[in-house]
Design an enzyme around this catalytic site. Structure first.
Site, short mmCIF file in Angstrom:
data_model
loop_
_atom_site.label_atom_id
_atom_site.label_comp_id
_atom_site.label_asym_id
_atom_site.label_seq_id
_atom_site.Cartn_x
_atom_site.Cartn_y
_atom_site.Cartn_z
N ASP A 1 0.62 -1.26 -0.08
CA ASP A 1 -0.39 -0.02 0.10
C ASP A 1 0.49 1.32 -0.08
O ASP A 1 0.33 2.33 0.04
CB ASP A 1 -1.01 -0.10 1.27
CG ASP A 1 -2.14 1.02 0.95
OD1 ASP A 1 -2.53 1.50 2.24
OD2 ASP A 1 -1.90 1.43 -0.12
N LYS B 1 2.61 3.36 -5.62
CA LYS B 1 2.65 2.61 -6.19
C LYS B 1 3.30 2.13 -7.67
O LYS B 1 3.45 0.71 -8.08
CB LYS B 1 1.24 3.08 -7.19
CG LYS B 1 0.48 3.59 -6.18
CD LYS B 1 -0.15 2.96 -5.60
CE LYS B 1 -0.62 2.96 -3.64
NZ LYS B 1 -0.34 2.50 -2.59
N ASP C 1 -3.09 -2.76 -2.36
CA ASP C 1 -3.94 -2.13 -2.20
C ASP C 1 -4.19 -0.81 -4.02
O ASP C 1 -2.46 -1.03 -4.73
CB ASP C 1 -4.02 -1.37 -1.27
CG ASP C 1 -5.31 -0.29 -1.22
OD1 ASP C 1 -5.25 0.93 -0.74
OD2 ASP C 1 -6.49 -0.74 -1.71
N ASN C 2 -4.90 -0.43 -4.20
CA ASN C 2 -5.24 0.45 -5.39
C ASN C 2 -4.31 -0.26 -7.11
O ASN C 2 -3.53 0.72 -7.15
CB ASN C 2 -3.76 1.57 -5.32
CG ASN C 2 -4.21 2.22 -3.42
OD1 ASN C 2 -3.79 2.21 -2.48
ND2 ASN C 2 -5.66 2.63 -3.51
N GLU D 1 -11.02 4.63 -1.97
CA GLU D 1 -11.49 4.73 -0.02
C GLU D 1 -12.52 5.53 0.04
O GLU D 1 -12.46 6.67 -0.72
CB GLU D 1 -10.43 4.75 0.59
CG GLU D 1 -9.38 5.58 0.40
CD GLU D 1 -8.11 4.76 -0.52
OE1 GLU D 1 -8.83 3.97 -1.03
OE2 GLU D 1 -7.59 5.11 -0.38
O1 LIG Z 1 2.93 8.73 -1.08
C1 LIG Z 1 3.15 8.31 0.11
N1 LIG Z 1 2.86 6.59 0.32
C2 LIG Z 1 1.27 6.55 0.00
C3 LIG Z 1 1.43 5.95 -1.24
N2 LIG Z 1 0.02 5.72 -0.74
C4 LIG Z 1 -0.94 6.40 -1.58
O2 LIG Z 1 0.00 6.55 -2.33
C5 LIG Z 1 -1.84 6.36 -2.02
C6 LIG Z 1 -2.95 7.36 -3.07
C7 LIG Z 1 -4.12 7.07 -2.81
C8 LIG Z 1 -4.83 8.33 -4.02
C9 LIG Z 1 -5.93 7.89 -5.06
C10 LIG Z 1 -6.74 9.07 -5.90
C11 LIG Z 1 -6.16 9.54 -5.33
F1 LIG Z 1 -6.68 11.45 -5.84
C12 LIG Z 1 -4.67 10.60 -4.98
C13 LIG Z 1 -4.61 9.50 -3.84
C14 LIG Z 1 -4.75 6.25 -2.83
C15 LIG Z 1 -4.71 4.73 -1.44
O3 LIG Z 1 -4.92 4.36 -1.29
C16 LIG Z 1 -2.94 4.84 -1.24
O4 LIG Z 1 -2.01 4.33 -0.94
C17 LIG Z 1 4.72 8.46 0.70
C18 LIG Z 1 5.29 9.88 0.26
C19 LIG Z 1 6.24 9.73 1.37
O5 LIG Z 1 6.92 11.08 0.78
N3 LIG Z 1 7.18 8.83 1.35
C20 LIG Z 1 6.23 7.84 0.65
N4 LIG Z 1 5.38 6.91 0.62
MG LIG Z 2 -3.92 2.42 -0.94
#
Ligand SMILES: O=C(NCCNC(=O)c1cc(-c2ccc(F)cc2)cc(O)c1O)c1cc(O)ncn1
Ligand SMILES: [Mg+2]
Length: 214
Positions: free
Chosen positions: A141, A144, A169-170, A199
């Site tokens: 998760d 991506k 996920d996703n 979600e």
């Molecule tokens: O963004 C980091 N992790 C989250 C990964 N997860 C996602 O990006 C994620 C995004 C979405 C999502 C879906 C639609 C939309 F319009 C915007 C976002 C949904 C989900 O369910 C996720 O799981 C991150 C940052 C950082 O600085 N360092 C390490 N990691």
């Molecule tokens: Mg997710």
């Protein structure tokens, strides 16, 4: 300066949820994300699918890539048999700081080991860091574009065994096209898509469950 969304989510948990009650932490976060501010937790609809896979696998060793605020870590850990732990990796220190507090509030801190760092750096050290041989269950998760490189790394580090379960996920939104293509076409995986929604929205999304065949 203005608080961050994870900090506002933590405040809602500390204000509304019952301390030591994982289900009330989960329900509070879902309510907050549906009625106050959307946040990228796996959520209640996909969360129910996650629950059913965790119960089916009943893992002795479980890994989560991408903790964020700790919502799915609490979901998974509340279902783990006694004596088993969830290892969860988070790259972003601000997310990790909030997740630690939400995990502690839920009372599951003894079942969850949160490690800060990049999955690409930590995966090769898993055996020595945690004294594990292989993983029964992995929930993906995090970023991506890291799903595919990280499962290839899990394979190379021999952290997967015949029957290890990956749940991602996703796979539709935001989408993980290279990962999907790989697990669906590789002879080393048996893959199945669980259709759901992003979600707290009506947008299509889903979880991909893949069994490593060895
Ligand atoms: O963004 C980091 N992790 C989250 C990964 N997860 C996602 O990006 C994620 C995004 C979405 C999502 C879906 C639609 C939309 F319009 C915007 C976002 C949904 C989900 O369910 C996720 O799981 C991150 C940052 C950082 O600085 N360092 C390490 N990691
Ligand atoms: Mg997710």
């Amino acid at each position: 300066t203005r608080s961050t969304r994870p900090q506002r989510l933590l405040k809602a948990v500390q204000k509304k949820a019952i301390k030591g009650d994982p289900q009330s932490v989960i329900s509070t976060i879902d309510y907050f994300c549906r009625h106050s501010e959307w946040a990228m937790n796996v959520g209640d609809e996909k969360g129910a699918i996650l629950d059913s896979v965790v119960c089916e696998v009943s893992p002795s060793t479980a890994l989560e890539l991408g903790t964020y605020c700790g919502y799915s870590a609490v979901r998974i850990a509340r279902l783990l048999p006694p004596g088993t732990k969830l290892i969860t990796l988070e790259f972003n220190p601000d997310y990790a700081a909030v997740a630690r507090q939400i995990i502690e509030y839920s009372g599951l801190q003894d079942k969850i080991c949160l490690v800060e760092g990049a999955s690409g750096d930590l995966i090769p050290k898993m055996q020595e860091l945690f004294g594990i041989k292989t993983l029964d269950f992995v929930f993906l998760d995090h970023w991506k574009d890291r799903y595919l490189p990280d499962i290839k790394l899990l394979e190379e580090c021999q952290l997967l065994r015949k029957g290890s379960i990956l749940l991602a996920d996703n796979v539709i939104c935001p989408g993980t096209p290279d990962y999907l293509e790989y697990v669906r076409n590789s002879p080393r995986y048996e893959s199945k898509y669980f259709k759901s929604h992003l979600e707290y929205t009506k947008v299509e999304d889903g979880l991909e469950k893949s069994v490593f065949l060895g």
